[in-house]
Design an enzyme around this catalytic site. Structure first.
Site, PDB file in Angstrom:
ATOM      1  N   HIS A 193       0.827  -1.207   0.000  1.00 15.39           N
ATOM      2  CA  HIS A 193       0.000   0.000   0.000  1.00 15.39           C
ATOM      3  C   HIS A 193       0.864   1.261   0.000  1.00 15.39           C
ATOM      4  O   HIS A 193       2.047   1.241   0.358  1.00 15.39           O
ATOM      5  CB  HIS A 193      -0.913   0.010   1.231  1.00 15.39           C
TER       6      HIS A 193
ATOM      7  N   GLU B 108      -2.151  -7.143   7.764  1.00 12.57           N
ATOM      8  CA  GLU B 108      -0.826  -7.043   8.382  1.00 12.57           C
ATOM      9  C   GLU B 108      -0.824  -7.742   9.741  1.00 12.57           C
ATOM     10  O   GLU B 108      -1.870  -8.022  10.335  1.00 12.57           O
ATOM     11  CB  GLU B 108      -0.438  -5.568   8.519  1.00 12.57           C
TER      12      GLU B 108
END
Length: 391
Positions: free
Chosen positions: A195, A271
């Site tokens: 990202h 994550e």
């Protein structure tokens, strides 16, 4: 909890010694679903050599799916089972190096061995005979179960043609057993996009799935647009899958707008949960939790302070998501928008590298990496931390 596999393996020789081959299947221990099949014609050999080679191939296939899984090996070879269990000595000189090779694939604490009668080992026996039949015809045996399971029901959908590293198969083909094999078809290729930046990124703060779930900063939104333009120019992406966290969804949506594609959310791509370390810098964690940090750096099985996730736990869920996505997108090029740890984990597993490799890779915000997954169970790293589109 660790994933649990069953490996059923067999080998045979038509002449003993004679034309020989092996077969092995990796099964999900809970459902019995085949997750991977391997088989090979090995030329002239004995039954015992073929059986050991089947064991080695089965363990390698299980390791490729999840190197930390618990594996129960089932074979109808009393010799191999007793020798690998340590109850019988290995006297024959041809068997010793094969047994040593098998023992080096996975830690002994993850393995158990069970003898089964031949009539309960029909899947592996069939694969071994298929391999010997293919060898007799001068052909290479081809798997019917892609990595991750689900029987192949015809030819895979072809990926769009392209001339860059994200879509074209490497000149050498698949690694390891894939070398020199017959055409394995178009691999499932995962283009791995980290990202764009968030307000926490330039400050190098722990930002996982247990914190504030920040969105992209102005810099991060610019990065997302740049990578979207680069991917649109390449024209290779056929589907987009993202982590559920906001920073990934915003990055994925920027790409999706350019490409005219929908975005699928995959929970397993989130994550690591860094527990009490969320929002802190490395220096702050070292000052507040020095012993915990030292233990975490020393072992992939240690979780961060305050109930976070260990890297071993992350590896299990990322591997499960990988297998599901390989099965869903066989032969296609898919953009996975995710985070540092999942990307490094996919790269590490593709290379068969140890857990400490996670600390030896650099992944910039909005960088691209790529891994191709072949139908014989092998993976090939195509690209790592490419950022030319940002410059």
């Amino acid at each position: 909890m660790a994933r649990r596999f069953v490996v059923e393996a067999d080998g045979g020789s038509r002449g003993n010694p004679g034309p020989a081959g092996y077969g092995a299947v990796v099964l999900d221990a809970e459902t019995g679903e085949p997750l991977a099949e391997v088989a090979e014609y090995i030329g002239t050999a004995t039954n015992n050599v073929a059986e050991y080679k089947g064991l080695i191939a089965g363990l390698r296939a299980a390791h490729a799916l999840d190197p930390e899984a618990e594996v129960r090996v089932r074979m109808d070879s009393k010799l191999v089972i007793e020798q690998m269990s340590g109850r019988w000595k290995i006297k024959h000189p041809d068997m010793r190096p094969l047994a040593a090779e098998a023992k080096a694939i996975m830690p002994p604490g993850q393995l158990t061995y069970e003898w089964i009668p031949r009539e309960k080992n029909k899947h592996a026996d069939r694969l071994a005979n298929e391999a010997m039949d293919a060898g007799k015809r001068g052909e290479q045996w081809q798997p019917k179960v892609p990595p991750g399971g689900t029987l192949a029901a015809g030819a895979p959908e072809a990926a769009a043609p392209a001339d860059d590293a994200l879509a074209e198969p490497a000149a050498t083909g698949a690694p390891a057993v894939g070398w020199g094999a017959a055409d394995l078809g178009t691999p499932a290729t995962f283009v791995l996009l980290r990202h764009g930046e968030t307000p926490l990124t330039p400050e190098k703060r722990f930002s996982g799935s247990g914190g504030t779930d920040p969105g992209l900063s102005d810099v991060g939104r610019h990065q997302a647009e740049r990578v979207a333009a680069a991917l649109a120019a390449r024209g290779t992406i056929q589907a987009i899958v993202t982590s559920p966290l906001r920073r990934c969804r915003e990055t994925a949506e920027a790409v999706a707008r350019r490409l005219g594609l929908d975005v699928r959310v995959e929970e397993g791509l989130r994550e690591t949960d860094f527990g009490a370390w969320e929002g802190l810098t490395f220096a702050e964690v070292k000052e507040r939790h020095p012993d915990d940090l030292e233990a975490w750096l020393a072992s992939s099985k240690v979780a961060p302070t305050g109930g976070g996730e260990s890297f071993a736990a992350v590896t299990r869920r990322v591997a499960l998501s990988r297998d599901k996505l390989i099965a869903r997108y066989t032969g296609r090029t898919v953009l996975l928008v995710t985070h540092v740890t999942p990307i490094k984990t996919l790269v590490r597993l593709a290379l068969g590298a140890p857990p400490e490799t996670l600390f030896r890779m650099e992944l910039s915000a909005a960088s691209l990496s790529a891994v191709a997954y072949y139908t014989d169970g092998n993976a090939s790293l195509r690209l790592l931390n490419e950022t030319a589109h940002l410059r």
